[in-house]
Design a protein around this motif. Structure first.
Motif, PDB file in Angstrom:
ATOM      1  N   LEU A  69       0.817  -1.217   0.000  1.00 60.12           N
ATOM      2  CA  LEU A  69       0.000   0.000   0.000  1.00 60.12           C
ATOM      3  C   LEU A  69       0.850   1.267   0.000  1.00 60.12           C
ATOM      4  N   HIS A  70       2.014   1.226   0.605  1.00 63.03           N
ATOM      5  CA  HIS A  70       2.874   2.415   0.671  1.00 63.03           C
ATOM      6  C   HIS A  70       3.348   2.868  -0.709  1.00 63.03           C
ATOM      7  N   LEU A  71       3.177   2.028  -1.729  1.00 69.68           N
ATOM      8  CA  LEU A  71       3.591   2.368  -3.088  1.00 69.68           C
ATOM      9  C   LEU A  71       2.519   3.158  -3.844  1.00 69.68           C
ATOM     10  N   TYR A  72       1.358   3.334  -3.229  1.00 74.41           N
ATOM     11  CA  TYR A  72       0.223   3.973  -3.896  1.00 74.41           C
ATOM     12  C   TYR A  72      -0.083   5.330  -3.268  1.00 74.41           C
ATOM     13  N   ASP A  73      -0.708   6.196  -4.068  1.00 70.94           N
ATOM     14  CA  ASP A  73      -1.039   7.555  -3.633  1.00 70.94           C
ATOM     15  C   ASP A  73      -2.378   7.548  -2.896  1.00 70.94           C
ATOM     16  N   VAL A  74      -2.351   7.057  -1.678  1.00 70.24           N
ATOM     17  CA  VAL A  74      -3.579   6.895  -0.894  1.00 70.24           C
ATOM     18  C   VAL A  74      -4.248   8.239  -0.625  1.00 70.24           C
ATOM     19  N   LYS A  75      -3.478   9.267  -0.329  1.00 71.55           N
ATOM     20  CA  LYS A  75      -4.035  10.558   0.083  1.00 71.55           C
ATOM     21  C   LYS A  75      -4.897  11.210  -0.994  1.00 71.55           C
ATOM     22  N   ASN A  76      -4.652  10.880  -2.228  1.00 70.76           N
ATOM     23  CA  ASN A  76      -5.408  11.494  -3.327  1.00 70.76           C
ATOM     24  C   ASN A  76      -6.359  10.515  -4.004  1.00 70.76           C
ATOM     25  N   SER A  77      -6.757   9.489  -3.282  1.00 70.42           N
ATOM     26  CA  SER A  77      -7.596   8.442  -3.873  1.00 70.42           C
ATOM     27  C   SER A  77      -8.729   8.042  -2.933  1.00 70.42           C
ATOM     28  N   ILE A  78      -9.784   7.490  -3.543  1.00 68.84           N
ATOM     29  CA  ILE A  78     -10.765   6.714  -2.787  1.00 68.84           C
ATOM     30  C   ILE A  78     -10.201   5.307  -2.668  1.00 68.84           C
ATOM     31  N   VAL A  79     -10.194   4.764  -1.470  1.00 69.16           N
ATOM     32  CA  VAL A  79      -9.697   3.404  -1.268  1.00 69.16           C
ATOM     33  C   VAL A  79     -10.870   2.486  -0.939  1.00 69.16           C
ATOM     34  N   VAL A  80     -10.949   1.388  -1.681  1.00 70.58           N
ATOM     35  CA  VAL A  80     -11.936   0.347  -1.406  1.00 70.58           C
ATOM     36  C   VAL A  80     -11.224  -0.781  -0.665  1.00 70.58           C
ATOM     37  N   ILE A  81     -11.657  -1.048   0.557  1.00 72.59           N
ATOM     38  CA  ILE A  81     -11.087  -2.138   1.343  1.00 72.59           C
ATOM     39  C   ILE A  81     -11.817  -3.425   0.969  1.00 72.59           C
ATOM     40  N   ILE A  82     -11.036  -4.427   0.570  1.00 72.43           N
ATOM     41  CA  ILE A  82     -11.608  -5.686   0.074  1.00 72.43           C
ATOM     42  C   ILE A  82     -11.108  -6.838   0.946  1.00 72.43           C
ATOM     43  N   ASP A  83     -12.034  -7.489   1.632  1.00 72.93           N
ATOM     44  CA  ASP A  83     -11.712  -8.675   2.436  1.00 72.93           C
ATOM     45  C   ASP A  83     -12.896  -9.626   2.305  1.00 72.93           C
ATOM     46  N   ALA A  85     -19.716   7.386  -9.935  1.00 68.85           N
ATOM     47  CA  ALA A  85     -20.323   8.693  -9.653  1.00 68.85           C
ATOM     48  C   ALA A  85     -19.323   9.690  -9.072  1.00 68.85           C
ATOM     49  N   GLN A  86     -18.356   9.214  -8.312  1.00 66.21           N
ATOM     50  CA  GLN A  86     -17.413  10.124  -7.653  1.00 66.21           C
ATOM     51  C   GLN A  86     -16.405  10.729  -8.623  1.00 66.21           C
ATOM     52  N   GLY A  87     -15.992   9.976  -9.629  1.00 67.38           N
ATOM     53  CA  GLY A  87     -15.043  10.493 -10.614  1.00 67.38           C
ATOM     54  C   GLY A  87     -13.686  10.845 -10.032  1.00 67.38           C
ATOM     55  N   GLN A  88     -13.253  10.108  -9.021  1.00 67.92           N
ATOM     56  CA  GLN A  88     -11.975  10.331  -8.350  1.00 67.92           C
ATOM     57  C   GLN A  88     -11.044   9.140  -8.594  1.00 67.92           C
ATOM     58  N   PRO A  89      -9.728   9.331  -8.438  1.00 64.11           N
ATOM     59  CA  PRO A  89      -8.822   8.188  -8.520  1.00 64.11           C
ATOM     60  C   PRO A  89      -9.207   7.129  -7.487  1.00 64.11           C
ATOM     61  N   VAL A  90      -9.045   5.868  -7.872  1.00 69.47           N
ATOM     62  CA  VAL A  90      -9.477   4.757  -7.022  1.00 69.47           C
ATOM     63  C   VAL A  90      -8.330   3.769  -6.830  1.00 69.47           C
ATOM     64  N   ILE A  91      -8.169   3.326  -5.594  1.00 67.42           N
ATOM     65  CA  ILE A  91      -7.297   2.187  -5.288  1.00 67.42           C
ATOM     66  C   ILE A  91      -8.169   1.084  -4.714  1.00 67.42           C
ATOM     67  N   LEU A  92      -8.177  -0.055  -5.375  1.00 69.52           N
ATOM     68  CA  LEU A  92      -8.865  -1.234  -4.859  1.00 69.52           C
ATOM     69  C   LEU A  92      -7.857  -1.982  -3.993  1.00 69.52           C
ATOM     70  N   GLY A  93      -8.049  -1.924  -2.683  1.00 69.18           N
ATOM     71  CA  GLY A  93      -7.056  -2.453  -1.751  1.00 69.18           C
ATOM     72  C   GLY A  93      -7.450  -3.820  -1.225  1.00 69.18           C
ATOM     73  N   CYS A  94      -6.688  -4.818  -1.592  1.00 68.54           N
ATOM     74  CA  CYS A  94      -6.961  -6.189  -1.156  1.00 68.54           C
ATOM     75  C   CYS A  94      -6.361  -6.437   0.222  1.00 68.54           C
ATOM     76  N   ALA A  95      -7.154  -6.949   1.142  1.00 71.45           N
ATOM     77  CA  ALA A  95      -6.662  -7.241   2.488  1.00 71.45           C
ATOM     78  C   ALA A  95      -5.677  -8.403   2.478  1.00 71.45           C
ATOM     79  N   ALA A  96      -5.848  -9.310   1.492  1.00 76.01           N
ATOM     80  CA  ALA A  96      -4.946 -10.447   1.331  1.00 76.01           C
ATOM     81  C   ALA A  96      -4.983 -11.339   2.573  1.00 76.01           C
ATOM     82  N   TRP A  97      -3.975 -12.178   2.750  1.00 73.92           N
ATOM     83  CA  TRP A  97      -3.920 -13.074   3.906  1.00 73.92           C
ATOM     84  C   TRP A  97      -2.542 -12.932   4.545  1.00 73.92           C
ATOM     85  N   LYS A  98      -2.491 -12.187   5.646  1.00 73.59           N
ATOM     86  CA  LYS A  98      -1.217 -11.964   6.338  1.00 73.59           C
ATOM     87  C   LYS A  98      -0.155 -11.456   5.362  1.00 73.59           C
TER      88      LYS A  98
END
Length: 245
Positions: free
Chosen positions: A18-32, A139-152
């Protein structure tokens, strides 16, 4: 609209990236998908007032006691010691959860949610609320990061499949210049005709199936069974109004 004018759509396959992505300027979707974000949307769909995601069992117990909430969560797929309820969406029918607060801690999903706290907005996504998520992102029209929770921190199948399904649905509205997004969509296209059967080769499927949780897995892989949008506000997940695209 040209590609350069469209917002970016990226997939982060693990919290360790996640530290490689521009989180501050994006909508983040948490996926678990199995099972935190499926359980969150189901509890809210069935009338929960809110869900408070916390990192530790101790926090969960203390907050639950202080507010009279339902304490719930898992570690490695089983109900965490010291908690009353687990992470199955079937534990939260309307006649139990309506109007109540669920305090939830999980192995992977709640950790990623707190890591993404500086995002423009945080929502949670899973197959049971995929349409609400996609409508919102368009609808938001903002940059998006789809963030996978993954497994450990290890990439997993189910979160990658969901990310790929979202990319597949909304890519025309975004600029997709992300190998992870392209790979996730390719995996989804391979699996989409029978995701449940495809998932049977996955480590998390085997882990949960060993506990007799195939019904949970089936529900968590089925689109739109709990189609609401959980949105993170002031440390709590609440149901958002989903703008129609």
């Amino acid at each position: 609209m040209t590609e350069s004018n469209k917002p970016s759509l990226e997939v982060c396959l693990s919290p360790a990236l996640l530290h490689l992505y521009d989180v501050k300027n994006s909508i983040v979707v948490i996926i678990d998908v199995l099972r935190a974000t499926s359980t969150i949307c189901t509890a809210l769909y069935n009338g929960a007032a809110k869900v408070i995601p916390v990192a530790t069992v101790e926090e969960c117990v203390n907050i639950g006691r202080a507010i009279g909430g339902i304490t719930a969560g898992e570690r490695d797929g089983k109900v965490a010691e010291g908690l009353v309820h687990g992470n199955s969406p079937f534990e939260y029918p309307r006649d139990f959860i309506e109007g109540k607060t669920l305090v939830l801690t999980t192995t992977n999903g709640t950790k990623l949610l707190h890591m993404a706290k500086d995002a423009i907005q945080i929502v949670t996504g899973s197959f049971p609320n995929i349409s609400a998520v996609c409508d919102y992102l368009i609808a938001q029209g903002q940059p998006v990061i789809l963030g996978c929770a993954a497994w450990k921190d290890r990439v997993n199948m189910e979160d990658t499949l969901f990310a790929g399904a979202v990319v597949n649905r909304i890519k025309d509205h975004f600029n997709v210049d992300c190998d992870s997004a392209i790979a996730a969509e390719s995996l989804y296209n391979t699996a989409k005709d029978d995701i449940y059967s495809f998932m049977q080769q996955a480590s998390h499927y085997k882990r949960l199936a060993n506990y007799g949780l195939e019904k949970d897995i089936q529900f968590c892989l089925t689109p739109d069974g709990s189609n609401v949008l959980p949105i993170f506000k002031n440390g709590e997940l609440v149901t958002a109004e989903v703008p129609v695209s």
